[in-house]
Design a protein around this motif. Structure first.
Motif, PDB file in Angstrom:
ATOM      1  N   ASN A  97       0.824  -1.212   0.000  1.00 56.87           N
ATOM      2  CA  ASN A  97       0.000   0.000   0.000  1.00 56.87           C
ATOM      3  C   ASN A  97       0.862   1.269   0.000  1.00 56.87           C
ATOM      4  N   LEU A  98       2.017   1.229   0.681  1.00 57.24           N
ATOM      5  CA  LEU A  98       2.925   2.380   0.654  1.00 57.24           C
ATOM      6  C   LEU A  98       3.675   2.466  -0.672  1.00 57.24           C
ATOM      7  N   GLN A  99       3.949   1.318  -1.287  1.00 56.67           N
ATOM      8  CA  GLN A  99       4.586   1.322  -2.606  1.00 56.67           C
ATOM      9  C   GLN A  99       3.709   2.069  -3.607  1.00 56.67           C
ATOM     10  N   ALA A 100       2.401   1.837  -3.532  1.00 54.95           N
ATOM     11  CA  ALA A 100       1.466   2.509  -4.443  1.00 54.95           C
ATOM     12  C   ALA A 100       1.500   4.016  -4.229  1.00 54.95           C
ATOM     13  N   LYS A 101       1.523   4.440  -2.977  1.00 54.97           N
ATOM     14  CA  LYS A 101       1.573   5.878  -2.675  1.00 54.97           C
ATOM     15  C   LYS A 101       2.882   6.501  -3.146  1.00 54.97           C
ATOM     16  N   LEU A 102       3.984   5.798  -2.916  1.00 58.59           N
ATOM     17  CA  LEU A 102       5.285   6.300  -3.372  1.00 58.59           C
ATOM     18  C   LEU A 102       5.305   6.404  -4.886  1.00 58.59           C
ATOM     19  N   LEU A 103       4.787   5.404  -5.575  1.00 60.29           N
ATOM     20  CA  LEU A 103       4.737   5.429  -7.027  1.00 60.29           C
ATOM     21  C   LEU A 103       3.944   6.643  -7.520  1.00 60.29           C
ATOM     22  N   ARG A 104       2.823   6.911  -6.877  1.00 60.49           N
ATOM     23  CA  ARG A 104       1.991   8.053  -7.255  1.00 60.49           C
ATOM     24  C   ARG A 104       2.775   9.364  -7.123  1.00 60.49           C
ATOM     25  N   VAL A 105       3.527   9.513  -6.048  1.00 56.58           N
ATOM     26  CA  VAL A 105       4.332  10.724  -5.844  1.00 56.58           C
ATOM     27  C   VAL A 105       5.433  10.813  -6.896  1.00 56.58           C
ATOM     28  N   LEU A 106       6.096   9.704  -7.181  1.00 54.31           N
ATOM     29  CA  LEU A 106       7.183   9.712  -8.156  1.00 54.31           C
ATOM     30  C   LEU A 106       6.681  10.013  -9.566  1.00 54.31           C
ATOM     31  N   GLU A 107       5.509   9.517  -9.901  1.00 53.89           N
ATOM     32  CA  GLU A 107       4.965   9.759 -11.242  1.00 53.89           C
ATOM     33  C   GLU A 107       4.434  11.170 -11.399  1.00 53.89           C
ATOM     34  N   SER A 108       3.730  11.676 -10.391  1.00 49.49           N
ATOM     35  CA  SER A 108       3.124  13.009 -10.508  1.00 49.49           C
ATOM     36  C   SER A 108       4.065  14.117 -10.053  1.00 49.49           C
ATOM     37  N   LYS A 109       5.102  13.747  -9.302  1.00 47.15           N
ATOM     38  CA  LYS A 109       6.035  14.701  -8.709  1.00 47.15           C
ATOM     39  C   LYS A 109       5.325  15.706  -7.805  1.00 47.15           C
ATOM     40  N   THR A 110       4.210  15.246  -7.222  1.00 46.70           N
ATOM     41  CA  THR A 110       3.451  16.067  -6.279  1.00 46.70           C
ATOM     42  C   THR A 110       2.928  15.182  -5.154  1.00 46.70           C
ATOM     43  N   TYR A 111       2.534  15.832  -4.054  1.00 43.61           N
ATOM     44  CA  TYR A 111       1.907  15.126  -2.947  1.00 43.61           C
ATOM     45  C   TYR A 111       1.044  16.111  -2.173  1.00 43.61           C
ATOM     46  N   MET A 112       0.219  15.567  -1.314  1.00 45.70           N
ATOM     47  CA  MET A 112      -0.598  16.376  -0.430  1.00 45.70           C
ATOM     48  C   MET A 112      -0.325  15.909   0.991  1.00 45.70           C
ATOM     49  N   GLN A 113      -0.094  16.855   1.896  1.00 45.53           N
ATOM     50  CA  GLN A 113       0.153  16.506   3.288  1.00 45.53           C
ATOM     51  C   GLN A 113      -1.091  15.875   3.896  1.00 45.53           C
ATOM     52  N   VAL A 114      -0.872  15.027   4.899  1.00 43.98           N
ATOM     53  CA  VAL A 114      -1.989  14.428   5.613  1.00 43.98           C
ATOM     54  C   VAL A 114      -2.822  15.561   6.217  1.00 43.98           C
ATOM     55  N   GLY A 115      -4.114  15.561   5.923  1.00 40.50           N
ATOM     56  CA  GLY A 115      -5.000  16.605   6.429  1.00 40.50           C
ATOM     57  C   GLY A 115      -4.914  17.906   5.657  1.00 40.50           C
ATOM     58  N   GLY A 116      -4.058  17.945   4.642  1.00 41.02           N
ATOM     59  CA  GLY A 116      -3.882  19.163   3.857  1.00 41.02           C
ATOM     60  C   GLY A 116      -4.855  19.240   2.701  1.00 41.02           C
ATOM     61  N   SER A 117      -4.878  20.402   2.056  1.00 47.83           N
ATOM     62  CA  SER A 117      -5.775  20.580   0.910  1.00 47.83           C
ATOM     63  C   SER A 117      -5.052  21.164  -0.292  1.00 47.83           C
ATOM     64  N   THR A 118      -3.746  21.403  -0.155  1.00 49.55           N
ATOM     65  CA  THR A 118      -2.995  21.953  -1.282  1.00 49.55           C
ATOM     66  C   THR A 118      -1.992  20.928  -1.790  1.00 49.55           C
ATOM     67  N   ILE A 119      -1.785  20.962  -3.082  1.00 52.01           N
ATOM     68  CA  ILE A 119      -0.828  20.063  -3.728  1.00 52.01           C
ATOM     69  C   ILE A 119       0.548  20.709  -3.666  1.00 52.01           C
ATOM     70  N   ILE A 120       1.536  19.914  -3.290  1.00 52.45           N
ATOM     71  CA  ILE A 120       2.907  20.399  -3.114  1.00 52.45           C
ATOM     72  C   ILE A 120       3.809  19.667  -4.098  1.00 52.45           C
ATOM     73  N   ASP A 121       4.728  20.415  -4.703  1.00 52.74           N
ATOM     74  CA  ASP A 121       5.699  19.798  -5.608  1.00 52.74           C
ATOM     75  C   ASP A 121       6.685  18.951  -4.813  1.00 52.74           C
ATOM     76  N   ALA A 122       6.956  17.758  -5.300  1.00 49.73           N
ATOM     77  CA  ALA A 122       7.922  16.851  -4.674  1.00 49.73           C
ATOM     78  C   ALA A 122       9.250  17.016  -5.393  1.00 49.73           C
ATOM     79  N   ASP A 123      10.013  17.979  -4.972  1.00 45.62           N
ATOM     80  CA  ASP A 123      11.290  18.310  -5.602  1.00 45.62           C
ATOM     81  C   ASP A 123      12.408  17.550  -4.886  1.00 45.62           C
ATOM     82  N   VAL A 124      12.504  16.236  -5.145  1.00 40.49           N
ATOM     83  CA  VAL A 124      13.514  15.401  -4.488  1.00 40.49           C
ATOM     84  C   VAL A 124      14.087  14.390  -5.473  1.00 40.49           C
TER      85      VAL A 124
END
Length: 181
Positions: free
Chosen positions: A28-55
């Motif tokens: 289940n965490l692999q799927a979430k990591l894959l989503r971040v790597l593909e979109s290069k974005t993420y949302m913080q837990v409880g957040g409502s804004t999309i953040i760039d994953a610049d890593v």
């Protein structure tokens, strides 16, 4: 903390995120990591804004990921996403030349941590190089710490190295006899 805390991607922003033992990551965490790597974005837990994953991602494992893909315990799409440059590091038992510099590195760390000024005797260095290190660098690090903590003198000696219950207790006692001769 009511305000929450920074996540790994936020802390690593603009730098490198090291994922140690990625082969142990649940699907289940692999799927979430894959989503971040593909979109290069993420949302913080409880957040409502999309953040760039610049890593940049560096991942390590001692598992055979290709075998894990076949048995369904590692995602193939994640494997190809993270496997851009693959480096294979042989086990410590096949890199005997690294044992002495690593031993001094760890001893310096533990000298600082425990406010000591321990030294490694040449005899102990021979012992360290003679051992096979099935636990690799982690075992060497723990052994150096154990010797530093248990030794009573300034120099780490063979008797400290082969303390009862140490990883080398029974496996290398014949080396002690050879060194004593």
């Amino acid at each position: 903390n009511k305000e929450g805390k920074a996540g790994l991607f936020e802390v690593a922003r603009g730098g490198t995120l090291f994922l140690d033992e990625i082969g142990d990551m649940p699907l289940n965490l692999q799927a979430k990591l894959l989503r971040v790597l593909e979109s290069k974005t993420y949302m913080q837990v409880g957040g409502s804004t999309i953040i760039d994953a610049d890593v940049r991602i560096v991942a390590a494992t001692n598992h055979q990921l290709k075998e894990m893909i076949l048995d369904g315990s590692f995602r193939e799409d994640l494997y190809y996403r993270i496997n851009v440059v693959e480096l294979r590091l042989p086990p410590l038992r096949r890199r005997k030349e690294d044992i002495i510099p690593l031993s001094f590195f760890f001893l310096n760390q533990f000298n600082k941590k425990y406010h000591q000024n321990k030294k490694i005797s040449p005899t102990v260095l021979q012992q360290l190089q003679a051992y096979e290190w099935p636990g690799n660098i982690r075992q060497l690090k723990n052994t150096i710490e154990m010797m530093g903590v248990l030794s009573t003198g300034t120099n780490l000696e063979v008797s400290d190295f082969i303390a009862e219950g140490s990883p080398l207790d029974s496996d290398s006692s014949h080396y002690v006899e050879e060194i004593k001769k």
